[in-house]
Each structure stands twice: as structure tokens, then as C-alpha cells.
Design a protein around this motif. Structure first.
Motif, short mmCIF file in Angstrom:
data_model
loop_
_atom_site.label_atom_id
_atom_site.label_comp_id
_atom_site.label_asym_id
_atom_site.label_seq_id
_atom_site.Cartn_x
_atom_site.Cartn_y
_atom_site.Cartn_z
N ASP A 137 33.39 23.59 26.85
CA ASP A 137 33.04 24.51 25.67
C ASP A 137 32.19 25.69 26.47
O ASP A 137 32.57 26.95 26.05
CB ASP A 137 32.06 23.95 24.85
N GLN A 138 31.40 25.37 27.51
CA GLN A 138 30.61 26.75 28.08
C GLN A 138 31.81 27.38 28.92
O GLN A 138 31.67 28.77 28.77
CB GLN A 138 29.47 25.95 29.16
N ALA A 139 32.58 26.92 29.60
CA ALA A 139 33.81 27.59 30.36
C ALA A 139 34.51 28.61 29.13
O ALA A 139 34.60 29.80 29.55
CB ALA A 139 34.73 26.80 30.84
N GLU A 140 34.75 28.05 28.35
CA GLU A 140 35.72 28.72 27.34
C GLU A 140 35.00 29.92 26.65
O GLU A 140 35.42 31.11 26.60
CB GLU A 140 35.98 27.91 26.10
N THR A 141 33.52 29.86 26.35
CA THR A 141 32.65 30.84 25.98
C THR A 141 32.51 31.94 27.04
O THR A 141 32.75 33.16 26.61
CB THR A 141 31.32 30.33 25.75
N VAL A 142 32.20 31.68 28.33
CA VAL A 142 32.18 32.43 29.16
C VAL A 142 33.14 33.54 29.48
O VAL A 142 33.18 34.59 29.36
CB VAL A 142 31.81 32.06 30.77
N GLU A 177 31.61 17.61 31.66
CA GLU A 177 33.06 18.09 31.15
C GLU A 177 33.53 16.98 30.28
O GLU A 177 33.08 15.89 30.11
CB GLU A 177 33.97 18.05 32.43
N ARG A 178 34.36 17.82 29.50
CA ARG A 178 34.89 16.83 28.22
C ARG A 178 35.68 15.59 28.70
O ARG A 178 35.57 14.49 28.11
CB ARG A 178 35.66 17.59 27.41
N SER A 179 36.34 15.73 29.88
CA SER A 179 37.11 14.37 30.50
C SER A 179 36.16 13.16 30.67
O SER A 179 36.47 12.07 30.55
CB SER A 179 38.04 15.02 31.68
N GLU A 180 34.86 13.60 31.05
CA GLU A 180 33.82 12.48 31.11
C GLU A 180 33.45 11.84 29.93
O GLU A 180 33.32 10.68 29.88
CB GLU A 180 32.78 13.17 32.22
N LEU A 223 36.97 24.74 37.89
CA LEU A 223 36.68 25.93 37.44
C LEU A 223 35.76 26.21 36.61
O LEU A 223 34.79 26.78 36.51
CB LEU A 223 38.07 26.34 36.49
N ALA A 224 35.29 24.78 35.53
CA ALA A 224 34.38 24.61 34.94
C ALA A 224 33.19 24.77 35.52
O ALA A 224 32.06 25.56 35.06
CB ALA A 224 34.34 23.42 34.28
#
Length: 449
Positions: A137-142, A177-180, A223-224
Motif C-alpha cells: 500500500d505504501q509503495a502504491e501511495t508513493v 509486504e502483502r505476500s507475507e 521495489l517496495a
């Protein structure tokens, strides 16, 4: 619904998930924002395990009433909370389906505003609200804010903690991360509800999530983590920016909604922009969205003394008057015709409240409120000369936009009444103080008083 087996009895949640949830500061009540999705469902289980026996854990579900499975999702949240013995509050909010477009200013933003408004009303002093935003979510936001041209404040992403309502908001999963999270949720046998709107690529964030980010990750693994480092660096820069602005505000003798222009002249353009952005945030507004700051500030700061320059922003404007820059919030509309103040009751007039306190003996003359029409005169003492209201307001350096909104209170018949009060600036001694000669007392209060 994404099916899961029955939650594994005695399942041991990993310390990487539990530690940030346990490390919360003291609280009166702990709220978990529960959407019914994977992330918030997992977070609710963590909160119940880590704090269920030590303090009151509650959940709140915001039903936007937008998705076809909204009722199913609400029912799932109720069942989940009942199984965990966690009290649930459901807030149904209304979001107009035609509000905006599918872009950043459309229904996504309208739903977000409605959601946070409901949460702010719910959270009281001493409360903590947990939200399940994670590293993806943070990666998407940035990335989303980068594409919108945000500065360092925007590129800092979502803070791990901030004030919300009377309490604070915490995001304890922001480093994961979401996968975790999905791996552990499946291992624990959890079930959750998938939001169908999350696959709709008409929405900007979904387009980034499903099209752009997978491509970037295939080229740049981790990337995240990289974007999280960028967000952290920008957050540090924004902290320094705010500290600098606070120091400069103090040195320039800024006060509330007013800042002397003279000190701004000595600052660089970057410092001027930084100070104005900080000022807007301190007053509870979003900073102005300006393409050409140099031209906008030049027009605002260097216009002739006979001009009334204005820079409009969302919810407020910046205006200059007699050597000061003012932050002026948007105001309520005023009545177009005079309004009678009834004895013993209060009248709302824009930012003011007027109350005529009853006398035990005689009824008052008609008391009316209106705005300036031009040519008004005021007599400050019963036997003294009258003065031009316009000149008196100019001498008191009342800004023009405030002069136009001041409630003028008249006593007597319409067309021949006497001016007895000018907003909260002056009130005739006949209607004020402890020995009011008229037997009636007029109280004029402004919201900021």
C-alpha cells in the motif's frame, strides 16, 4: 469470499507480526478498522491475541454502501467479531455515485473522505485506531503521489502514526509486504472477503497495482523496499522542513491567521513556499496546489498598496492587507435581508452568535441585524457626535473582507434605527456591561473567541 479452513486452534502468530502490535502506547480503547479484507482481518486477530486480555479491543466497519456485496461484507465482519468476542461498531456512510470520475478526484477520494470523517467522529481522547495498510500500500501511495507531482510531504507516504479525531491512528503492518501477510493468513486458516472494486482498473490505484507495479517489480526486485526507503527519506526531509517553518514563523512574528509580509521578503522562494504550506497545515487545511509559485507569490506579495490580492486554495484563501498576509477560511453565506433578534434567543450570523438577554421589565425596541449598505454612522456616546462607520473601520485596520461580513445591530424602527453594535468590535453601553441602561443586554460572540 476467499475460503479458509477453520482458524487453527492455538495458532502461533510470528513475532514479526505481533511485536509492532504489542508495542503500542497506552490506550483507553483500541479500535481496529475492519474492512473484511485479508489485511484487516489478520490485524483484528493480532489485536485480539495481543491485547484481548489487557484492554478493551473494538472493531469498526465502515460500510460505504457502494459494492454489490456490501451487505455480505458487513455480515462477515459481524460474524468474525462475534467469534473473537470483539465489540463491533458499523458506520454506514453515503457516497454519491456520481461524485467525480474514476480518477484521483473521483469516487475513490469521496469514499476516503467519508470513511475518515466517520473514524474521526468515533475516536475519542485516549483511543488508538489501528489500520492494516502494509508495504505494498505504501509503495502504491508513493508512486501514485509521484505521478501527481507531489513534493516531499506527499512522497513521505502514509505515516506510521498520526493524530486522528481525539486520539491517534497507527499502522503497525506498514513494514510488511502483502505476500507475507497472505502467507500467514492462509497458514492460520483465516477467511476474508475480497472487495470486487479492487480489480477495476478504471481506478488509478488499481491500474498501478495490477499493471504498473508488477512490471516494475519484474525489472527491479525489492521495489517496495526501495520505495519505502524513498518515503522514509522524504519523511525526514519533511520533518526538517516543518521545524524550519516553525522557527521562521516565530522569528517573523506570525500570529494565528496573520503573518507580516516584511519578513517574507527576506526569505528565498523555497522558504516562502515551505512556510506557507506549513501555515496551511497548522490551520487544518491542505496546502495550496500551485503550478507557478513564483508568479503567484509575486502577485500576492508585491501588488500595489491600493490592490487587494488574493490566492485561493481549498477551503481558504491568502489575502494581503496593510503589510500583513492573512489566511482566511471559507465563510458561511449571510442573510441577504435584515434579520430580527428575538428577545431571549440566539441568532447565528456567519461566524457570529448574537443573543439578546431578556429584561424583567419592558420589551426592547426592534433589534435588527444586517451587513453594511454604505453611509452608516455610529454614535459611541449618547451625547457625543456621530462618526462615519467606514472611516472608523479603516482606522481600526479591519480588513475589507471582514468589514463586508460584520453584523451591524440596529435598535429602533427600520430605516430610522440607531447603530448599537458593530460585530464583536463595539457595543453601546446601553446594551452592554453590568448596568446596561436599556434594561437589555446584547451579547455578540465570534466562533474564534
Amino acid at each position: 469470499m476467499t475460503p479458509g479452513a477453520e482458524p487453527t486452534l492455538g495458532f502461533h502468530w510470528p513475532e514479526a507480526l505481533c511485536a509492532p502490535v504489542r508495542a503500542l502506547p497506552d490506550f483507553s480503547r483500541l479500535w481496529v478498522a475492519l474492512s473484511g479484507g485479508l489485511d484487516s482481518t489478520l490485524l483484528l486477530h493480532l489485536a485480539a491475541q495481543c491485547h484481548g486480555g489487557a484492554g478493551p479491543v473494538n472493531a469498526v466497519h465502515i460500510n460505504h454502501q457502494l459494492q454489490p456485496n456490501a451487505a455480505e461484507t458487513e455480515a462477515f465482519c459481524r460474524s468474525l467479531c462475534a467469534g473473537l468476542n470483539v465489540p463491533l461498531v458499523v458506520e454506514r456512510v453515503s457516497v454519491a455515485s456520481g461524485e467525480g470520475s474514476s480518477g484521483s478526484g473521483g469516487i475513490e477520494e469521496a469514499a476516503r473522505k467519508a470513511r475518515y470523517a466517520a473514524l474521526e467522529r468515533l475516536v475519542e481522547p485516549g483511543d488508538l485506531l489501528l489500520m492494516a495498510h502494509h508495504g505494498d500500500d505504501q509503495a502504491e501511495t508513493v508512486l501514485f503521489r509521484l505521478l501527481r507531482g507531489s513534493g516531499v510531504a506527499g512522497l513521505a507516504g502514509m505515516p506510521a502514526s498520526r493524530a486522528l479525531g481525539g486520539g491517534r491512528l497507527f499502522r503497525p503492518l506498514l513494514h510488511l509486504e502483502r505476500s507475507e501477510l497472505e502467507r500467514w493468513a492462509r497458514a492460520a486458516g483465516l477467511a476474508w472477503i475480497d472487495d470486487p472494486s479492487n480489480t477495476d482498473e478504471r481506478f488509478d490505484r488499481n491500474f498501478l497495482r495490477h499493471r504498473v507495479l508488477p512490471l516494475l517489480r519484474s525489472r527491479w526486485p525489492g521495489l517496495a523496499r526501495r520505495l519505502r526507503h524513498t518515503a522514509d527519506a522524504c519523511a525526514e526531509s519533511e520533518t526538517l522542513n516543518r521545524k524550519l517553518a516553525a522557527l521562521q514563523w516565530q522569528s517573523l512574528a506570525g500570529e494565528g491567521d496573520r503573518l507580516p509580509v516584511a519578513g517574507l521578503y527576506a526569505l528565498s522562494l523555497a522558504e516562502q513556499k515551505n512556510l506557507i504550506r506549513w501555515w496551511a497545515r497548522e490551520r487544518g487545511f491542505q496546502p495550496p496546489s500551485i503550478t507557478d509559485w513564483r508568479q503567484s507569490l509575486n502577485d500576492l506579495l508585491y501588488a500595489g498598496q491600493d490592490r487587494e490580492p488574493e490566492l485561493r486554495a481549498d477551503g481558504f484563501s491568502l489575502r494581503r492587507f496593510q503589510g500583513d498576509l492573512y489566511l482566511v477560511p471559507e465563510t458561511r453565506p449571510l442573510p441577504e435581508t435584515p434579520v430580527v433578534v428575538e428577545p431571549g434567543s440566539s441568532l447565528r450570523w456567519g461566524e457570529w452568535t448574537l443573543t439578546l438577554v431578556a429584561s424583567p421589565k419592558s420589551p426592547p425596541p426592534p433589534i435588527r441585524v444586517s451587513t453594511r449598505q454604505g453611509g452608516e454612522r455610529v454614535r459611541f456616546h449618547p451625547d457625543g457626535p456621530s462618526r462615519s462607520l467606514k472611516k472608523w473601520l479603516q482606522e481600526r485596520a479591519v480588513p475589507p473582507w471582514e468589514r463586508a461580513r460584520l453584523p451591524l445591530v440596529f435598535a429602533g424602527p427600520e430605516g430610522a434605527g440607531e447603530l448599537i453594535a458593530i460585530g464583536d468590535l463595539w457595543c453601546s453601553e446601553q446594551y452592554s456591561g453590568g448596568a446596561h441602561a436599556a434594561g437589555w443586554r446584547l451579547v455578540v460572540e465570534r466562533e474564534c473567541d
